[in-house]
Write a protein that holds these residues in place. Sequence first.
Motif, PDB file in Angstrom:
ATOM      1  N   LEU A 187       3.686   5.974  -5.561  1.00 16.86           N
ATOM      2  CA  LEU A 187       3.596   6.033  -7.027  1.00 16.86           C
ATOM      3  C   LEU A 187       2.460   6.883  -7.496  1.00 16.86           C
ATOM      4  N   MET A 188       1.342   7.543  -6.419  1.00 16.92           N
ATOM      5  CA  MET A 188       0.304   8.161  -6.875  1.00 16.92           C
ATOM      6  C   MET A 188       1.106   9.803  -7.105  1.00 16.92           C
ATOM      7  N   GLU A 189       2.505   9.743  -6.980  1.00 13.25           N
ATOM      8  CA  GLU A 189       3.066  11.237  -7.624  1.00 13.25           C
ATOM      9  C   GLU A 189       2.923  11.125  -9.075  1.00 13.25           C
ATOM     10  N   GLY A 190       2.621   9.918  -9.662  1.00 12.63           N
ATOM     11  CA  GLY A 190       2.494  10.061 -11.051  1.00 12.63           C
ATOM     12  C   GLY A 190       3.823   9.830 -11.946  1.00 12.63           C
ATOM     13  N   CYS A 231       9.587   3.084   1.529  1.00  9.60           N
ATOM     14  CA  CYS A 231       8.576   2.343   2.167  1.00  9.60           C
ATOM     15  C   CYS A 231       9.619   1.484   3.697  1.00  9.60           C
ATOM     16  N   GLY A 232      10.984   2.014   3.558  1.00  6.64           N
ATOM     17  CA  GLY A 232      11.514   1.537   4.624  1.00  6.64           C
ATOM     18  C   GLY A 232      11.890  -0.182   4.807  1.00  6.64           C
ATOM     19  N   MET A 265       1.033  -1.132   0.084  1.00 14.08           N
ATOM     20  CA  MET A 265       0.013  -0.094  -0.056  1.00 14.08           C
ATOM     21  C   MET A 265       0.777   1.202   0.130  1.00 14.08           C
ATOM     22  N   GLY A 266       2.008   0.929   0.679  1.00 15.98           N
ATOM     23  CA  GLY A 266       2.768   2.269   0.629  1.00 15.98           C
ATOM     24  C   GLY A 266       3.477   2.631  -0.612  1.00 15.98           C
ATOM     25  N   GLU A 278       9.825  -8.604  -4.235  1.00 13.70           N
ATOM     26  CA  GLU A 278       8.777  -9.495  -4.080  1.00 13.70           C
ATOM     27  C   GLU A 278       7.445  -8.838  -4.116  1.00 13.70           C
ATOM     28  N   HIS A 279       7.422  -7.704  -3.355  1.00 12.56           N
ATOM     29  CA  HIS A 279       5.993  -6.908  -3.319  1.00 12.56           C
ATOM     30  C   HIS A 279       5.730  -6.466  -4.970  1.00 12.56           C
ATOM     31  N   LEU A 280       6.786  -5.823  -5.407  1.00 15.89           N
ATOM     32  CA  LEU A 280       6.534  -5.345  -6.927  1.00 15.89           C
ATOM     33  C   LEU A 280       5.914  -6.425  -7.722  1.00 15.89           C
TER      34      LEU A 280
END
Length: 239
Positions: free
Chosen positions: A25-28, A40-41, A19-20, A49-51
């Motif tokens: 990525l909402m920056e565009g 995301c630390g 979610m982070g 893996e998350h990607l």
Amino acid sequence: MIEPDLSRLARTIGDPTRMGMLALLMEGRALTAKELAYGCGVQPGTATEHLKRLQRDGLIESAAQGRHKYYRLASAEVAHAVEALMVVAKPMKVVSPCRRPAGALGAARFCYDHLAGELGTRMTAVLIERELLEADGEAMDVTTRGEAWLVDFGIDVTSLRRRRRRFAYSCLDWSERRDHLGGALGAALAERMLELGWICRQKHSRVVSISELGHRALAREFGLAIDSSESDQAVAISS
């Protein structure tokens, strides 16, 4: 019968790290795995893996350029869904090296590729008040006067209508709890303001900075007086 797999989607975006990443990525703009890991630390290996999970579920897409792979949101619809979740989510304190203070985000920011925050909602309200834009529920459209104004402003409305993307819609702002303008038209307005030098993106942030030229132009075109003396704090906007 085929139905959307909402439970899988919920598990994917329900992970705090994933979610982070979507929020960053909402920056565009496209970001590398290392940039997303830093934001995301988490360690780069963990971020990868998350990607992969986000990409498998169609929430992000990637493109290779040179030695790097860049990630971005898969569509404007994904951005709209993330923004909608931000509206209903309870506020919490976040300490992250890539995050700016909430005051700056609340004042002026990008919601994917269109303007949000107090600046975005106030601009949208002015367009409606001046009958340049009309709203019918979530749907928005430009009036005859509005189309003439947009052409003078340097935006080709006819070309925007031909795109496969939704032309214009109201996007509920998570910080203002009011609507800002989304869709192809919202993106075109933001892009035009970037071209004119009124605003600029801050690196690795969705925060929008307003230039001195922008202050004067926003007052002239929208009747907005902006006090940005505390650039990283709340920005007072009045009309």
